[in-house]
Scaffold this motif. Sequence first.
Motif, mmCIF file in Angstrom:
data_model
loop_
_atom_site.group_PDB
_atom_site.id
_atom_site.type_symbol
_atom_site.label_atom_id
_atom_site.label_comp_id
_atom_site.label_asym_id
_atom_site.label_seq_id
_atom_site.Cartn_x
_atom_site.Cartn_y
_atom_site.Cartn_z
ATOM 1 N N MET A 33 -11.893 -0.483 4.011
ATOM 2 C CA MET A 33 -10.641 -0.657 4.749
ATOM 3 C C MET A 33 -9.993 0.691 5.054
ATOM 4 S SD MET A 33 -7.338 -2.970 3.730
ATOM 5 C CE MET A 33 -6.558 -1.752 2.675
ATOM 6 N N PRO A 34 -9.413 0.840 6.272
ATOM 7 C CA PRO A 34 -8.772 2.120 6.590
ATOM 8 C C PRO A 34 -7.537 2.389 5.726
ATOM 9 C CG PRO A 34 -8.398 0.505 8.343
ATOM 10 C CD PRO A 34 -9.377 -0.108 7.386
ATOM 11 N N GLU A 35 -7.225 3.656 5.564
ATOM 12 C CA GLU A 35 -5.960 4.085 4.950
ATOM 13 C C GLU A 35 -4.808 3.354 5.633
ATOM 14 O OE1 GLU A 35 -4.730 6.268 2.774
ATOM 15 O OE2 GLU A 35 -6.650 6.949 1.948
ATOM 16 N N GLY A 36 -3.849 2.919 4.882
ATOM 17 C CA GLY A 36 -2.693 2.278 5.498
ATOM 18 C C GLY A 36 -2.982 0.877 6.008
ATOM 19 N N GLY A 37 -4.115 0.291 5.632
ATOM 20 C CA GLY A 37 -4.473 -1.049 6.081
ATOM 21 C C GLY A 37 -3.686 -2.130 5.361
ATOM 22 N N THR A 38 -3.871 -3.368 5.849
ATOM 23 C CA THR A 38 -3.192 -4.520 5.251
ATOM 24 C C THR A 38 -4.214 -5.529 4.750
ATOM 25 O OG1 THR A 38 -1.297 -4.274 6.727
ATOM 26 C CG2 THR A 38 -1.581 -6.424 5.688
ATOM 27 N N VAL A 39 -4.062 -5.910 3.489
ATOM 28 C CA VAL A 39 -4.865 -6.976 2.908
ATOM 29 C C VAL A 39 -3.984 -8.225 2.844
ATOM 30 C CG1 VAL A 39 -6.238 -7.735 0.923
ATOM 31 C CG2 VAL A 39 -6.036 -5.280 1.429
ATOM 32 N N VAL A 40 -4.512 -9.359 3.307
ATOM 33 C CA VAL A 40 -3.802 -10.623 3.145
ATOM 34 C C VAL A 40 -4.617 -11.500 2.198
ATOM 35 C CG1 VAL A 40 -2.961 -12.711 4.293
ATOM 36 C CG2 VAL A 40 -2.746 -10.486 5.435
ATOM 37 N N LEU A 41 -3.958 -12.006 1.169
ATOM 38 C CA LEU A 41 -4.610 -12.888 0.191
ATOM 39 C C LEU A 41 -3.854 -14.207 0.191
ATOM 40 C CD1 LEU A 41 -6.407 -13.654 -2.224
ATOM 41 C CD2 LEU A 41 -5.051 -12.136 -3.660
#
Lengths: 103, 416
Positions: B166-174
Motif C-alpha cells: 500500500m502507498p504511503e498515506g493510503g487508506t485501509v478500510v476494515l
Amino acid sequence: MRPAVLAAWLLAGSVGMVLARERPPPGASSCAECHAEGAAMGAIDGRPEAEIAAALAEYRSGVRPASVMSRIARGFSEEESRAIAAYLSRQRPAAPETSQERP
Amino acid sequence: MSRTRRAFLATGAAFALGRPALAQAAAKVVVIGGGFGGATAARALHGGGLDVTLVEVNSTYVSCPFSNEVIAGLQPMAAQRFGYEGLARAGIRVVHAAATGIDADARRVTLADGTARTYDRLVLSPGIDLRFDAIPGYDAAAVDRMPHAWKAGEQTLLLARQLAAMPEGGTVVLAVPGNPYRCPPGPYERASLIAHVLKTTKPRAKLILLDAKDTFSKQRLFQSGWKALYPTQLEYVPLAEGGQVTAVDPDAMIVRTDFSDYKADVACIIPPQRAGRIAAVAGVADRSGWCPIDPVTFESRLVPGIHVIGDAAIAGAMPKSAFSANAQAKVCADAVIDLLAGRAPETPKLINTCYSLVAPGYGISIAGVYHPAGGVLADVEGAGGISPVDASMALREQEALHAADWYRTITRQVFG
C-alpha cells in the motif's frame, strides 16, 4: 486394584485394544490446552492434589494474583474444584514435544 | 505402555469404560471437519475406544488463531499450517475427501469420491461459510480485490501483501459484521495489528474500521489501547455513526455505507457468515444458518444422531472460538461415548479463554465458564470477564506471552 479394573487391564493387555481414558470431571478437560511443560502457564498434570486445590481456592477468593485463572476459578464450586484437583493429580505430564505417546 | 495403562497401574481408580464391549465391534463415529473442533473430537472419541473416521477435505489445516499476526508480518505463515500425520499416528483413520451427502435415516455419509461411510453417530464440525449474498457487490469473485481473510490461507497472504504494497498515506478500510460470527474479538485484533503496521511503516496512512454494531468483545480494552497507541491511525465508526456497510464496488475499491462512500487502497471485508455448507446438507442448520444443539450432548435439535460443535453450533453464551470448539469437542465426545453405551451423559461445564493482541507484547483476554441452563449454554454467574482495564504493562506483556504459549500448546494437543 479393583477386580473389574484389573480384568479390564489384563484383557486390554492381551488384545491390545484401546482403553477409555479416565473421564475428567466437569471443566477439567480444558486445563491441558494451556498448562504444558515449557509454557508460561506451567504444567499441572501430576502435581499434588492439595497444591492444585489450594491454588484453585486462592484464585477463587482472589487472594492469589492471576490473569485469567481468577475469572475461570470463580465458575467452579469448592467441590468441583476438588474433583478437578484430584483428577489432574492423577494425570501423567505429557512429553514436551508430543501430547501422545507414539506406538 | 499407554498412558491409560500407566494411570490404571498408578491409581487403580475407577474409570468409565466406553464401548466397545470386548467381544463386539466398536461403534462407528464419523467426524466431518478437521479443525480445532473436529480434530479434537476425533482424538477424544478414539481415546474412548470407538471406531473413528475423520473426514477433512484439506490435507493441511491453516489455523485462524494468530493469522492476524501473519497479516501484520509478526508471524510466518508456516506457523499456521498443520498436517494430519499426528492424528493418523494416534490411530485415527483420516480421509481427505469432501463430504457431499448425509442420509440421516440410513446413517450414511457420502463422499465426493463416490464412496460412503455408515455411522452410529455423526459429529459435524464444519466451521463457517461466508455469505456472499449479504453485502451487494461482495460476491465470491470480490475476495480477490477485497479479501476477507476470515478463513486463513491464501486470503491471509493476499491481505498481508496488499498491506505491504500500500502507498504511503493510503487508506485501509476494515468492515466488521453484526453478531454472530467467528471469533468475536478477531476483527478488533486485526484492526489493532494493522494500525501497528501503519504506525511503524506508513505513519501517514489510516485505518477506518466500519462496524455493523455498536458494542463488541473486549471493547473497553481495545478502545483504551487504541487511544494510547493509535490516536491518528485508527478511526472507529460504529453502527450508530454509519458503520454498517451497505454495498461494495471492488473494481472502484469503494466501500459504501448509508452515510458515506469510502475510497480504499486496501479493503478487508469480513462478511456475515453461517455454518459450513455440510450443516445445511445434513438439515441441522435452522433459518439463521446456524445449528441449534442440546447443551449437554451437542446433539442437533433438528436431526437425531448428528452432533454439531464449534463455530457452526448455536452454543448460547459461548463465543465461536478455537478454545470453545476444543472444549465442546471433548464434552461432545464424552456424551457420544455415553449415549452409545446406553448411559446418560453427565452435565458438563465448559471454559473459554480468548487472547487478543492490541500490539506486539500487549495482550488482553476474555474468559468465561458455561453450563447448561434453560436449554442453552449459559454463563456461570460470577465467573469470567475481561482483563482489568487499568492493568499494568507487565500484565499486558504476560497476556501476550500467554497467548503465544496457548497457541503452541493447543495446536500441539490437537494436531501434534
